[in-house]
Motif scaffolding. Sequence first.
Motif, mmCIF file in Angstrom:
data_model
loop_
_atom_site.group_PDB
_atom_site.id
_atom_site.type_symbol
_atom_site.label_atom_id
_atom_site.label_comp_id
_atom_site.label_asym_id
_atom_site.label_seq_id
_atom_site.Cartn_x
_atom_site.Cartn_y
_atom_site.Cartn_z
ATOM 1 N N GLY A 38 43.437 -9.454 9.414
ATOM 2 C CA GLY A 38 43.325 -8.479 10.491
ATOM 3 C C GLY A 38 42.054 -8.689 11.282
ATOM 4 N N LEU A 39 41.971 -7.997 12.413
ATOM 5 C CA LEU A 39 40.789 -8.048 13.278
ATOM 6 C C LEU A 39 40.280 -6.627 13.473
ATOM 7 N N LEU A 40 38.972 -6.420 13.274
ATOM 8 C CA LEU A 40 38.353 -5.123 13.509
ATOM 9 C C LEU A 40 37.567 -5.177 14.813
ATOM 10 N N ILE A 41 37.765 -4.155 15.667
ATOM 11 C CA ILE A 41 37.091 -4.094 16.966
ATOM 12 C C ILE A 41 36.472 -2.714 17.132
ATOM 13 N N GLU A 42 35.141 -2.655 17.291
ATOM 14 C CA GLU A 42 34.510 -1.358 17.554
ATOM 15 C C GLU A 42 34.440 -1.115 19.057
ATOM 16 N N GLY A 43 33.811 0.007 19.471
ATOM 17 C CA GLY A 43 33.773 0.391 20.871
ATOM 18 C C GLY A 43 33.247 -0.707 21.773
ATOM 19 N N GLY A 44 33.834 -0.832 22.947
ATOM 20 C CA GLY A 44 33.451 -1.877 23.887
ATOM 21 C C GLY A 44 34.656 -2.347 24.667
ATOM 22 N N THR A 45 34.462 -3.386 25.471
ATOM 23 C CA THR A 45 35.542 -3.831 26.355
ATOM 24 C C THR A 45 36.715 -4.450 25.605
ATOM 25 N N SER A 46 36.471 -5.078 24.464
ATOM 26 C CA SER A 46 37.592 -5.648 23.714
ATOM 27 C C SER A 46 38.486 -4.551 23.137
ATOM 28 N N LEU A 47 37.873 -3.430 22.737
ATOM 29 C CA LEU A 47 38.663 -2.293 22.270
ATOM 30 C C LEU A 47 39.553 -1.787 23.396
ATOM 31 N N THR A 48 39.005 -1.671 24.587
ATOM 32 C CA THR A 48 39.793 -1.245 25.745
ATOM 33 C C THR A 48 40.866 -2.276 26.071
ATOM 34 N N TYR A 49 40.517 -3.552 26.009
ATOM 35 C CA TYR A 49 41.445 -4.633 26.345
ATOM 36 C C TYR A 49 42.741 -4.528 25.543
ATOM 37 N N PHE A 50 42.619 -4.286 24.246
ATOM 38 C CA PHE A 50 43.812 -4.255 23.400
ATOM 39 C C PHE A 50 44.464 -2.877 23.311
ATOM 40 N N THR A 51 43.679 -1.811 23.325
ATOM 41 C CA THR A 51 44.238 -0.485 23.028
ATOM 42 C C THR A 51 44.164 0.511 24.178
ATOM 43 N N GLY A 52 43.359 0.207 25.211
ATOM 44 C CA GLY A 52 43.128 1.162 26.282
ATOM 45 C C GLY A 52 42.087 2.209 25.939
ATOM 46 N N LEU A 53 41.610 2.213 24.694
ATOM 47 C CA LEU A 53 40.637 3.205 24.242
ATOM 48 C C LEU A 53 39.254 2.855 24.787
ATOM 49 N N ARG A 54 38.652 3.790 25.515
ATOM 50 C CA ARG A 54 37.315 3.591 26.083
ATOM 51 C C ARG A 54 36.325 4.397 25.250
ATOM 52 N N TRP A 55 35.446 3.690 24.545
ATOM 53 C CA TRP A 55 34.618 4.361 23.555
ATOM 54 C C TRP A 55 33.218 3.771 23.520
ATOM 55 N N GLY A 56 32.211 4.639 23.583
ATOM 56 C CA GLY A 56 30.837 4.184 23.428
ATOM 57 C C GLY A 56 30.489 3.938 21.972
ATOM 58 N N ARG A 57 29.316 3.371 21.747
ATOM 59 C CA ARG A 57 28.876 3.043 20.393
ATOM 60 C C ARG A 57 27.783 3.999 19.937
ATOM 61 N N SER A 58 27.884 4.420 18.697
ATOM 62 C CA SER A 58 26.847 5.232 18.071
ATOM 63 C C SER A 58 26.805 4.853 16.593
ATOM 64 N N GLU A 59 26.049 5.622 15.807
ATOM 65 C CA GLU A 59 26.018 5.344 14.365
ATOM 66 C C GLU A 59 27.321 5.720 13.675
ATOM 67 N N ARG A 60 28.160 6.500 14.353
ATOM 68 C CA ARG A 60 29.459 6.888 13.799
ATOM 69 C C ARG A 60 30.514 5.869 14.236
ATOM 70 N N VAL A 61 31.192 5.289 13.276
ATOM 71 C CA VAL A 61 32.106 4.188 13.561
ATOM 72 C C VAL A 61 33.449 4.699 14.071
ATOM 73 N N THR A 62 33.802 4.232 15.260
ATOM 74 C CA THR A 62 35.169 4.315 15.754
ATOM 75 C C THR A 62 35.604 2.883 16.026
#
Length: 416
Positions: free
Chosen positions: A68-92
């Motif tokens: 599998g591939l894990l992708i945290e917040g950023g443009t690659s996350l948006t690229y595959f899922t449409g999810l737009r998410w900033g980065r913090s100490e809490r993992v999304t």
Amino acid sequence: MLSKRAFLSGAVASGVVVASGVKAQTQTVTPTQGLPNLAAGATPISVAERQARIARLQEQMQRQKIAGLLIEGGTSLTYFTGLRWGRSERVTAALIPARGEVVIVTPYFEESRTRETLEVPAEVRTWNEDESPYALIAGALKDRGAANGTLAVEGTTRYFIIDGLKQQGAFEVVSGEALVAVCRRIKSPAELALMQTANDITLAALRHVHANIKVGMASRDIAALMNDATRALGGAPEFALTLLNEASAYPHGTKTPQTVCEGSVILMDCGCALLDYESDITRTWVYGEATARQRKVWDTVRRGQEIVLETAKVGVPVAKLDAAVRAFYDKEGWGPGFTLPGLSHRAGHGIGMDGHEAPYLVGNDPTPLEAGMCFSDEPGLYIPGEFGVRLEDCWYMTPTGPKLFSPLARSLEDPI
């Protein structure tokens, strides 16, 4: 992938103030009320296209025996899922398994917002503040039929996440940068259409600014006018780097305040975002009468842009585009290589959802050109203590050669 906007913001935060951030006297600027909304007909990336991206990624993982591939917040996350998410100490993050449905891992209190913005079918699993998101990721991978094996992580993933995954002890953690690059570096017709509109907006905004420069304006005034025009035209401003006079000799400016006067060199490097996709255009001109030296340097850079495009052919390593323009500059007495006065940076960079993406037009990048790749073309020349000239337009590769998103500058007097 570091955007130009992020780099310039970081420079300001660290005390290196570029010319576009210098305080300036207040200027009266021309209203942007009459500018048309060029983004009105822009079409977002469809759910079907995002699902096709996931399917292509899963095919690659199956061939390479990656679980599998894990992708945290950023443009690659948006690229595959449409999810737009900033980065913090809490993992999304999104876990895209080699087989089966995507899993989104997010804090419990973020579940509603996650579901609201997600654009592809996916299971959402949440963790509370006293629980481990890494255990949740390991469990999701196990439920997708891969309790152990190899887990790839997207190339910009922060180390504390990688370390947390390793501590699960269930799988080997490797870089997924190449997996993502294979998908992202070839742009679809829908992506190219958004990039075209973004470039149309930036070029129109530059045209508006060029027509409204006045003596006494400082970098800050000009950048504000550029950003206002970009918004009026339908784009979200990303950067409006404005370098005046000697500041133009340094690719990202200096801390010395500059204002427009007769004979000023004006260098503007500007970009906007439209539905996640970027533009990047630079124009340099002279306010008033140009000197023979300014004209000679401008004409040389303009020819340098042409040489980059003339060298671009399917299958040619991108490094050769940089080498070709450097060979020309060397013959003209600049350099050699990265030496100043001359071209102190690469001849261009990939572009798409990030302002700077791989591949890069630089001597150590052997990536062969393929149809659908997108780049900037910006072989500037810089003379410390005097001035610099950078002209930049973005283009994409086709089976028959490069195609520009924006036409090359016509002349020093008519650069837009």
